[in-house]
Design a protein around this motif. Sequence first.
Motif, PDB file in Angstrom:
ATOM      1  N   ASN A  21       0.828  -1.199   0.000  1.00  0.00           N
ATOM      2  CA  ASN A  21       0.000   0.000   0.000  1.00  0.00           C
ATOM      3  C   ASN A  21       0.872   1.263   0.000  1.00  0.00           C
ATOM      4  O   ASN A  21       0.628   2.201  -0.755  1.00  0.00           O
ATOM      5  CB  ASN A  21      -0.914   0.012   1.220  1.00  0.00           C
ATOM      6  N   ASP A  22       1.885   1.276   0.858  1.00  0.00           N
ATOM      7  CA  ASP A  22       2.785   2.436   0.922  1.00  0.00           C
ATOM      8  C   ASP A  22       3.463   2.683  -0.425  1.00  0.00           C
ATOM      9  O   ASP A  22       3.654   3.828  -0.842  1.00  0.00           O
ATOM     10  CB  ASP A  22       3.842   2.228   2.005  1.00  0.00           C
ATOM     11  N   THR A  23       3.814   1.603  -1.099  1.00  0.00           N
ATOM     12  CA  THR A  23       4.466   1.725  -2.408  1.00  0.00           C
ATOM     13  C   THR A  23       3.532   2.378  -3.420  1.00  0.00           C
ATOM     14  O   THR A  23       3.924   3.284  -4.164  1.00  0.00           O
ATOM     15  CB  THR A  23       4.914   0.349  -2.911  1.00  0.00           C
ATOM     16  N   PHE A  24       2.288   1.919  -3.455  1.00  0.00           N
ATOM     17  CA  PHE A  24       1.313   2.504  -4.380  1.00  0.00           C
ATOM     18  C   PHE A  24       1.078   3.982  -4.071  1.00  0.00           C
ATOM     19  O   PHE A  24       1.008   4.821  -4.986  1.00  0.00           O
ATOM     20  CB  PHE A  24      -0.016   1.746  -4.307  1.00  0.00           C
ATOM     21  N   VAL A  25       0.944   4.319  -2.795  1.00  0.00           N
ATOM     22  CA  VAL A  25       0.712   5.713  -2.409  1.00  0.00           C
ATOM     23  C   VAL A  25       1.904   6.585  -2.793  1.00  0.00           C
ATOM     24  O   VAL A  25       1.743   7.709  -3.282  1.00  0.00           O
ATOM     25  CB  VAL A  25       0.418   5.823  -0.900  1.00  0.00           C
ATOM     26  N   LYS A  26       3.105   6.075  -2.583  1.00  0.00           N
ATOM     27  CA  LYS A  26       4.317   6.835  -2.939  1.00  0.00           C
ATOM     28  C   LYS A  26       4.386   7.056  -4.448  1.00  0.00           C
ATOM     29  O   LYS A  26       4.797   8.132  -4.902  1.00  0.00           O
ATOM     30  CB  LYS A  26       5.553   6.083  -2.439  1.00  0.00           C
ATOM     31  N   LEU A  27       4.001   6.064  -5.225  1.00  0.00           N
ATOM     32  CA  LEU A  27       3.970   6.222  -6.673  1.00  0.00           C
ATOM     33  C   LEU A  27       2.975   7.303  -7.087  1.00  0.00           C
ATOM     34  O   LEU A  27       3.278   8.145  -7.947  1.00  0.00           O
ATOM     35  CB  LEU A  27       3.605   4.888  -7.337  1.00  0.00           C
ATOM     36  N   MET A  28       1.795   7.301  -6.476  1.00  0.00           N
ATOM     37  CA  MET A  28       0.786   8.313  -6.813  1.00  0.00           C
ATOM     38  C   MET A  28       1.207   9.693  -6.339  1.00  0.00           C
ATOM     39  O   MET A  28       0.849  10.714  -6.935  1.00  0.00           O
ATOM     40  CB  MET A  28      -0.563   7.924  -6.204  1.00  0.00           C
ATOM     41  N   GLY A  29       1.964   9.749  -5.250  1.00  0.00           N
ATOM     42  CA  GLY A  29       2.357  11.027  -4.672  1.00  0.00           C
ATOM     43  C   GLY A  29       3.304  11.829  -5.538  1.00  0.00           C
ATOM     44  O   GLY A  29       3.535  13.009  -5.263  1.00  0.00           O
ATOM     45  N   THR A  30       3.851  11.225  -6.591  1.00  0.00           N
ATOM     46  CA  THR A  30       4.750  11.966  -7.473  1.00  0.00           C
ATOM     47  C   THR A  30       4.008  12.980  -8.329  1.00  0.00           C
ATOM     48  O   THR A  30       4.620  13.931  -8.848  1.00  0.00           O
ATOM     49  CB  THR A  30       5.519  10.999  -8.390  1.00  0.00           C
TER      50      THR A  30
END
Length: 296
Positions: A21-30
Motif C-alpha cells: 500500500n505504501d508503495t502505491f501511495v508513494k507512486l501516486m504522490g509523485t
Amino acid sequence: MTPNTQGAILMSLSMAAFAINDTFVKLMGTHLPFFQILLLRSLGTVAFLGVLLMVTGHFRYRYARSDLALVGLRSVAEIGAAAAFINALFHLPLANLTAIIQALPLTVTLAAALFLREPVGWRRFVAIGIGFAGVMLIVRPGTEGFSLYSVYALLAVACVTVRDLAARRLSAAVPSVSVAFLTSCAVLAFAAAGALGTDWVPMVPRDWFWMAGSVGAIIIGYLASVMAMRRGEIGVVTQFRYSALLVALILGYLVFGDWPDRVTMAGAALIVATGLFTLWRERQARGPGPGRQSAT
C-alpha cells in the motif's frame, strides 16, 4: 499448522500488504495531490468496513460515553498519523520511513508506563533508550540528510502511539470493526474537507490501478492483522510485524532504486533488536498463557 504458525504467516502477510500500500501511495504522490489520494483511498476503506460492520452485526452497537471519548481521541490521532505519514512517505525512502515506524512497540511501551502506569522494568527502559538511539541514527538531526519530512515521520509515530493507547483503554466489549469504521470515517471527513480546497489532477488508468491496489492492500492488511492476533499468542505473532522492514527494503530497491546506507541499516537493526527484546520481556512479565485478544 499450529495457531502460532498461522498467526505468524498472517501477520507477515499483513505487513507485506501495508508495505505494498505504501508503495502505491508513494507512486501516486509523485503527481497527485495529498488530499485527492487520501479521499479516494478513504472512500474505498470506509465502504469495505461498512459492509464488514453490517455482516458482523455490530452496526448498531451503542457506545458508553467514556468509550466514545476514547474513539474520538483515537480518530484525531489517526488523522494526524495519516497526514504526517503520507507526507513523509512522499519524500523519504520507503525503507527509512518503515524503519522509523518500527519504533512503535518501544514508544507504546514507554507511553503505557508513563501514562497508564503499566509496569516496565529497567531492562525494557534500557532497550527503549537504545531503540531511540537507533531512530536518531536514521533521522540524524543536525546533519545534511535531516529534513522536515523526518520530523513528519516522528510525528506519525507519536500519533500512532496515542491511537494505540486510546485503543488499550477501550472496554473489552467494544467491537474492533466498529472502532476501525468510525476512525476511517473521521479520516474521510478530514480528507473531504481538505479536498474542497485542492485542485484535482485528472487520473489516468495507471493511477486508478495504483489506487485500487492501495485500497485492496489496506483491506488485506487489516483482515490479516486481525486474524493473526486472534489465531496465535500476541507475544509470538507481534514479532512478525518487523517483516514489514524486509518487504520495504525489497520494494524500495525494486520500485524506486533506494537502498539505505550503513548508518541507516545500523539504526534499523537497533530498533528491531530492541523491539524484539521489549516484546520478549513483556511476554515474560505476563507469564504462561495464550495471551490472546478478545474476539470482539
